[in-house]
Design a protein around this motif. Structure first.
Motif, PDB file in Angstrom:
ATOM      1  N   VAL A   1      19.456   7.976  25.301  1.00 13.99           N
ATOM      2  CA  VAL A   1      18.690   7.026  24.868  1.00 13.99           C
ATOM      3  C   VAL A   1      18.612   6.582  23.434  1.00 13.99           C
ATOM      4  O   VAL A   1      18.668   5.620  22.905  1.00 13.99           O
ATOM      5  CB  VAL A   1      17.345   7.260  25.297  1.00 13.99           C
ATOM      6  CG1 VAL A   1      16.124   6.444  24.558  1.00 13.99           C
ATOM      7  CG2 VAL A   1      17.001   7.466  26.648  1.00 13.99           C
ATOM      8  N   ALA A   2      19.063   7.567  22.549  1.00 15.75           N
ATOM      9  CA  ALA A   2      19.334   7.557  20.867  1.00 15.75           C
ATOM     10  C   ALA A   2      20.363   6.471  20.687  1.00 15.75           C
ATOM     11  O   ALA A   2      20.376   5.736  19.616  1.00 15.75           O
ATOM     12  CB  ALA A   2      19.486   8.997  20.250  1.00 15.75           C
ATOM     13  N   ALA A   3      21.287   5.876  21.540  1.00 15.45           N
ATOM     14  CA  ALA A   3      22.239   5.010  21.296  1.00 15.45           C
ATOM     15  C   ALA A   3      21.937   3.754  21.751  1.00 15.45           C
ATOM     16  O   ALA A   3      22.851   2.899  21.535  1.00 15.45           O
ATOM     17  CB  ALA A   3      23.669   5.690  21.692  1.00 15.45           C
ATOM     18  N   VAL A   4      20.808   3.421  22.143  1.00 12.20           N
ATOM     19  CA  VAL A   4      20.529   2.227  22.745  1.00 12.20           C
ATOM     20  C   VAL A   4      19.613   1.365  21.985  1.00 12.20           C
ATOM     21  O   VAL A   4      18.570   2.016  21.386  1.00 12.20           O
ATOM     22  CB  VAL A   4      19.822   2.610  24.194  1.00 12.20           C
ATOM     23  CG1 VAL A   4      19.214   1.170  24.848  1.00 12.20           C
ATOM     24  CG2 VAL A   4      20.597   3.383  25.189  1.00 12.20           C
ATOM     25  N   PRO A   5      19.888   0.343  21.749  1.00 13.91           N
ATOM     26  CA  PRO A   5      18.843  -0.305  20.674  1.00 13.91           C
ATOM     27  C   PRO A   5      17.429  -0.743  21.310  1.00 13.91           C
ATOM     28  O   PRO A   5      17.288  -0.724  22.791  1.00 13.91           O
ATOM     29  CB  PRO A   5      19.486  -2.106  20.715  1.00 13.91           C
ATOM     30  CG  PRO A   5      20.977  -1.811  21.152  1.00 13.91           C
ATOM     31  CD  PRO A   5      21.052  -0.440  21.929  1.00 13.91           C
ATOM     32  N   ARG A   6      16.457  -0.603  20.798  1.00 13.55           N
ATOM     33  CA  ARG A   6      14.961  -0.526  21.118  1.00 13.55           C
ATOM     34  C   ARG A   6      14.773  -1.871  22.098  1.00 13.55           C
ATOM     35  O   ARG A   6      14.209  -1.866  23.156  1.00 13.55           O
ATOM     36  CB  ARG A   6      14.109  -0.707  19.966  1.00 13.55           C
ATOM     37  CG  ARG A   6      12.522  -0.548  20.320  1.00 13.55           C
ATOM     38  CD  ARG A   6      11.714  -0.548  18.996  1.00 13.55           C
ATOM     39  NE  ARG A   6      10.563   0.241  19.208  1.00 13.55           N
ATOM     40  CZ  ARG A   6       9.542  -0.577  20.001  1.00 13.55           C
ATOM     41  NH1 ARG A   6       9.592  -1.920  20.320  1.00 13.55           N
ATOM     42  NH2 ARG A   6       8.220   0.001  19.945  1.00 13.55           N
ATOM     43  N   ALA A   7      15.325  -2.871  21.586  1.00 11.80           N
ATOM     44  CA  ALA A   7      15.141  -4.168  22.391  1.00 11.80           C
ATOM     45  C   ALA A   7      15.628  -4.244  23.868  1.00 11.80           C
ATOM     46  O   ALA A   7      15.301  -4.672  24.648  1.00 11.80           O
ATOM     47  CB  ALA A   7      15.725  -5.461  21.757  1.00 11.80           C
ATOM     48  N   GLU A   8      16.875  -3.381  23.797  1.00 13.52           N
ATOM     49  CA  GLU A   8      17.524  -3.178  25.356  1.00 13.52           C
ATOM     50  C   GLU A   8      16.561  -2.515  26.283  1.00 13.52           C
ATOM     51  O   GLU A   8      16.416  -2.688  27.255  1.00 13.52           O
ATOM     52  CB  GLU A   8      18.808  -2.510  25.073  1.00 13.52           C
ATOM     53  CG  GLU A   8      19.591  -2.548  26.507  1.00 13.52           C
ATOM     54  CD  GLU A   8      20.921  -2.162  26.255  1.00 13.52           C
ATOM     55  OE1 GLU A   8      21.462  -1.325  27.096  1.00 13.52           O
ATOM     56  OE2 GLU A   8      21.743  -2.338  25.244  1.00 13.52           O
TER      57      GLU A   8
ATOM     58  N   GLY B   1      12.115  11.185  17.128  1.00 12.81           N
ATOM     59  CA  GLY B   1      11.921  11.621  15.715  1.00 12.81           C
ATOM     60  C   GLY B   1      11.725  13.213  15.343  1.00 12.81           C
ATOM     61  O   GLY B   1      12.153  13.545  14.335  1.00 12.81           O
ATOM     62  N   GLU B   2      11.323  13.817  16.474  1.00  8.80           N
ATOM     63  CA  GLU B   2      11.244  15.431  16.291  1.00  8.80           C
ATOM     64  C   GLU B   2      12.564  15.912  16.284  1.00  8.80           C
ATOM     65  O   GLU B   2      12.736  17.089  15.740  1.00  8.80           O
ATOM     66  CB  GLU B   2      10.745  16.001  17.685  1.00  8.80           C
ATOM     67  CG  GLU B   2       9.297  15.628  18.103  1.00  8.80           C
ATOM     68  CD  GLU B   2       8.714  15.984  19.353  1.00  8.80           C
ATOM     69  OE1 GLU B   2       9.373  16.549  20.020  1.00  8.80           O
ATOM     70  OE2 GLU B   2       7.684  15.866  19.635  1.00  8.80           O
ATOM     71  N   HIS B   3      13.778  15.308  16.323  1.00 11.67           N
ATOM     72  CA  HIS B   3      14.892  15.724  16.157  1.00 11.67           C
ATOM     73  C   HIS B   3      15.658  15.125  15.192  1.00 11.67           C
ATOM     74  O   HIS B   3      16.920  15.045  14.985  1.00 11.67           O
ATOM     75  CB  HIS B   3      16.013  15.457  17.456  1.00 11.67           C
ATOM     76  CG  HIS B   3      15.281  16.427  18.814  1.00 11.67           C
ATOM     77  ND1 HIS B   3      15.655  17.747  18.966  1.00 11.67           N
ATOM     78  CD2 HIS B   3      14.527  16.018  19.860  1.00 11.67           C
ATOM     79  CE1 HIS B   3      15.025  17.998  19.968  1.00 11.67           C
ATOM     80  NE2 HIS B   3      14.478  17.212  20.470  1.00 11.67           N
ATOM     81  N   GLY B   4      15.068  14.289  14.394  1.00 11.94           N
ATOM     82  CA  GLY B   4      15.528  13.210  13.184  1.00 11.94           C
ATOM     83  C   GLY B   4      16.266  12.233  13.784  1.00 11.94           C
ATOM     84  O   GLY B   4      17.101  11.701  12.993  1.00 11.94           O
ATOM     85  N   LEU B   5      16.144  11.660  14.885  1.00 15.61           N
ATOM     86  CA  LEU B   5      17.013  10.609  15.470  1.00 15.61           C
ATOM     87  C   LEU B   5      15.774   9.518  15.575  1.00 15.61           C
ATOM     88  O   LEU B   5      14.662   9.537  15.722  1.00 15.61           O
ATOM     89  CB  LEU B   5      17.476  10.737  16.804  1.00 15.61           C
ATOM     90  CG  LEU B   5      18.350  12.042  16.907  1.00 15.61           C
ATOM     91  CD1 LEU B   5      18.652  12.464  18.302  1.00 15.61           C
ATOM     92  CD2 LEU B   5      19.538  11.786  16.119  1.00 15.61           C
ATOM     93  N   THR B   6      16.685   8.051  15.702  1.00 14.23           N
ATOM     94  CA  THR B   6      15.814   6.894  16.022  1.00 14.23           C
ATOM     95  C   THR B   6      16.970   5.996  17.013  1.00 14.23           C
ATOM     96  O   THR B   6      17.847   6.389  17.277  1.00 14.23           O
ATOM     97  CB  THR B   6      15.819   5.958  14.801  1.00 14.23           C
ATOM     98  OG1 THR B   6      16.962   5.869  14.177  1.00 14.23           O
ATOM     99  CG2 THR B   6      14.814   6.905  13.542  1.00 14.23           C
ATOM    100  N   LEU B   7      16.098   5.044  17.637  1.00 15.78           N
ATOM    101  CA  LEU B   7      16.655   4.125  18.360  1.00 15.78           C
ATOM    102  C   LEU B   7      17.526   3.480  17.678  1.00 15.78           C
ATOM    103  O   LEU B   7      17.563   3.240  16.444  1.00 15.78           O
ATOM    104  CB  LEU B   7      15.808   3.550  19.145  1.00 15.78           C
ATOM    105  CG  LEU B   7      14.939   4.010  19.922  1.00 15.78           C
ATOM    106  CD1 LEU B   7      13.669   3.145  20.836  1.00 15.78           C
ATOM    107  CD2 LEU B   7      15.589   4.517  21.156  1.00 15.78           C
ATOM    108  N   SER B   8      18.807   3.047  18.098  1.00 14.73           N
ATOM    109  CA  SER B   8      19.897   2.457  17.342  1.00 14.73           C
ATOM    110  C   SER B   8      19.393   0.979  17.312  1.00 14.73           C
ATOM    111  O   SER B   8      18.305   0.300  17.865  1.00 14.73           O
ATOM    112  CB  SER B   8      21.096   2.509  17.898  1.00 14.73           C
ATOM    113  OG  SER B   8      21.099   1.844  19.030  1.00 14.73           O
TER     114      SER B   8
END
Length: 64
Positions: A30-37, A57-64
């Motif tokens: 999921v982290a590799a997917v744009p929020r809009a998608e 965010g718990e893993h320091g990641l965001t949506l692309s």
């Protein structure tokens, strides 16, 4: 409690089903997917997106 990267956070069944049907089975994917998608998926609403973003965010990641 941290959601593991190889799973999905606890979100509603419609959102979980939509993610699985789109081929997303883990936070890592999921982290590799744009929020809009993700938002375009039927069943994934603002609440589910917020929960997903918090879990990433718990893993320091965001949506692309």
């Amino acid at each position: 409690m941290t959601t593991p990267l190889d799973g999905l956070p606890t979100i509603g069944m419609p959102a979980t089903r939509a993610l699985h049907e789109a081929g997303y089975d883990s936070l890592r994917e999921v982290a590799a997917v744009p929020r809009a998608e993700l938002a375009r998926l039927h069943g994934v609403g603002p609440k589910a997106l917020h929960i997903i973003e918090q879990a990433l965010g718990e893993h320091g990641l965001t949506l692309s």
